[in-house]
Scaffold this active site. Structure first.
Site, PDB file in Angstrom:
ATOM      1  N   LYS A  80       0.825  -1.204   0.000  1.00 26.73           N
ATOM      2  CA  LYS A  80       0.000   0.000   0.000  1.00 26.73           C
ATOM      3  C   LYS A  80       0.866   1.265   0.000  1.00 26.73           C
ATOM      4  O   LYS A  80       1.942   1.296   0.617  1.00 26.73           O
ATOM      5  CB  LYS A  80      -0.901  -0.042   1.246  1.00 26.73           C
ATOM      6  CG  LYS A  80      -2.020   0.976   1.311  1.00 26.73           C
ATOM      7  CD  LYS A  80      -2.874   0.674   2.552  1.00 26.73           C
ATOM      8  CE  LYS A  80      -3.946   1.710   2.785  1.00 26.73           C
ATOM      9  NZ  LYS A  80      -4.718   1.419   4.025  1.00 26.73           N
ATOM     10  N   SER A 155      -9.515   1.783   3.677  1.00 25.12           N
ATOM     11  CA  SER A 155      -8.629   2.505   2.792  1.00 25.12           C
ATOM     12  C   SER A 155      -7.738   1.607   1.926  1.00 25.12           C
ATOM     13  O   SER A 155      -7.109   2.100   0.981  1.00 25.12           O
ATOM     14  CB  SER A 155      -7.735   3.445   3.616  1.00 25.12           C
ATOM     15  OG  SER A 155      -6.933   2.731   4.529  1.00 25.12           O
ATOM     16  N   SER A 179      -9.860  -0.752   7.601  1.00 19.94           N
ATOM     17  CA  SER A 179      -9.245  -0.500   6.299  1.00 19.94           C
ATOM     18  C   SER A 179      -8.638  -1.723   5.620  1.00 19.94           C
ATOM     19  O   SER A 179      -8.250  -1.642   4.453  1.00 19.94           O
ATOM     20  CB  SER A 179      -8.179   0.594   6.423  1.00 19.94           C
ATOM     21  OG  SER A 179      -8.778   1.851   6.575  1.00 19.94           O
TER      22      SER A 179
END
Length: 475
Positions: A80, A155, A179
């Protein structure tokens, strides 16, 4: 060997370790898959094919010398964009940070590399990693490969979208309020938020917002099989001295009675029928496997935990965070922050001390409960995955989103692990939709989440790889 990208991480690591296929072959297969489907998804927003292949050649050279490259032995994984990877921007989906180039890897990236992983690319996140939807002005919007009308979650929406579509065999995500678990739920894969302190965390390029380690976003794996999630956790969780909050807890704890609780409506969450059906089916599978499963009307406080988690999260530099979001001009981040202003407004030392005291009390209550019921089945969300960008559709829609996510927000307040397990599809207002359940266990008992998850997983056909049939995502 062009379809190596279809294999599980466990299968691929075994083949590479045995030298039945090479890490370079696996990397090239993964790059070809990325080229084929990422234009429609915009899940991976930064990748360098030459570096991917060079890293794969390193793994092959280790094997040729008779060395063990590690647990992941050449498996392509994604990372990420909110964690440091040397030579790459730690953007966190924010244009203000597009030139924040990391000089060193974060602990989780180093752990993946030490385990033999080949980092395929970096995945998208909403600006500041603040939403359960994934899009920003810097990298654009990420789509859900199962149904473009649905959010891919957030997220870690890029991570979930990528692994669901076969871009990488494992994905790294972070979770402070759902997330990892929500993107896994939305994209029909599995995702684990480990216990606080299980996976080391630190960003030198842009130190993570945290209060004494209490709110550091926890890194964890997303995968298409529970076995892959277990492998990813083992690789990510090695000690790193840069994180003083890392805990040397064993990955497998002592035996406990195979006893689980099912609570479909914690604190009046009122999940929709498809969610309840999935929970009841998961409970049945555990029962059929010899577990004792009790249905409970209530569990220790969850809504209060969620409210306090938001308060502690938003109070951590709220005004500076809001000012940065206003400078960035990202509508999603602004809606998320402004919508929680009341919870940050009374932040002061006395109130923060009271929150920490209450946190200890709630954690104690939950640990006592989980000593009686080592595994708890809960909704991931009160609803099936939301229509994309629902939180931007006005005050009522925004409130609906946050209300539905209560368990995702509450579980981290006590530092507990949570596993989102995919359970096929249901029908939503915008077409076919993934559905799943959340498994919670005591701190550092991810092994119990995974054991129960494997039983639930076995009752379904394997998680399929999504084949997006839509045009490239707009930028």
């Amino acid at each position: 060997m062009s379809d190596l990208w279809r294999l599980s991480a466990v299968e691929l690591a075994s083949l590479i370790r045995q030298r039945d296929v090479s890490a370079v072959q696996a990397a090239q297969s993964a790059l070809d898959r990325l080229d084929a489907v990422n234009p429609a998804l915009n899940a991976v927003v930064d990748h360098r094919p030459d570096e991917v292949l060079a890293r794969a050649r390193e793994v092959d050279a280790q094997l040729a010398r008779g060395e063990d490259p590690g647990l992941l032995a050449g498996v392509p994984v994604t990372v990420k964009v909110n964690v440091d990877q040397a030579g790459y921007a730690t953007t966190n989906g924010v244009s203000l940070q597009k030139d924040v180039i990391a000089a060193q890897n974060s602990p989780v990236v180093d752990n993946l590399l030490r385990a033999g992983a080949v980092i395929l690319g970096r995945t998208n996140t909403p600006a500041f990693s603040l939403r359960w939807f994934t899009g920003n002005g810097l990298h654009g919007d990420t789509r859900n490969p199962r149904n473009k009308a649905l959010t891919p979650g957030g997220s870690s929406g890029g991570a979930a979208s990528a692994v669901a579509a076969g871009i990488g065999h494992l994905a790294h995500g972070t979770d402070i309020a759902g997330s990892i678990r929500y993107p896994a739920y939305a994209c029909g894969v599995h995702g684990l938020r480990p216990s606080l302190g299980r996976v080391p965390a630190y960003n030198a390029a842009l130190p993570e917002r945290s209060i004494g380690g209490q709110l550091t976003a926890v890194s964890g794996p997303l995968g298409r099989t529970i076995a892959d999630v277990r492998l990813g956790l083992a690789a990510m969780s090695a000690r790193d001295p840069r994180d003083p909050w890392w805990v040397p807890a064993p990955l497998v704890g002592p035996d406990v009675p195979r006893r689980a609780a099912l609570c479909v409506n914690p604190d009046g969450m009122n999940p929709e029928p498809a969610v309840v059906k999935a929970l009841q089916e998961a409970a049945r599978r555990l029962s059929d496997a010899g577990w004792t499963v009790d249905t409970l009307d209530a569990v220790p406080p969850m809504q209060e935990a969620a409210d306090l988690q938001i308060r502690m999260w938003m109070a951590d530099g709220y005004e500076a965070m809001l000012a940065a979001a206003e400078k960035e001009g990202d509508p999603g981040a602004l809606v998320a922050l402004r919508g929680q202003r009341d919870k940050a407004a009374d932040a002061n030392l006395n109130n923060f001390s009271a929150v920490l005291t209450r946190r200890a009390t709630l954690t104690r209550l939950w640990e006592i409960f989980l000593s009686e019921y080592p595994v708890l089945l809960l909704p991931v969300s009160a609803e099936l995955p939301f229509p994309d960008n629902l939180d931007l559709q006005g005050d009522a829609a925004y409130a609906r989103v946050w209300r539905a996510q209560m368990t995702q927000i509450g579980v981290p307040f006590m530092g507990l692990p949570g596993l989102s397990v995919a359970m096929g599809n249901a029908m939503s207002s915008v077409g076919p939709s993934p559905v799943g359940v959340q498994i919670v266990a005591g701190r550092y008992r991810e092994d119990l989440c995974l054991a129960a998850g494997e039983i639930i997983e076995a009752g379904d056909a394997a998680v399929t790889i999504a084949e997006p049939d839509f045009k490239p995502a707009p930028r």
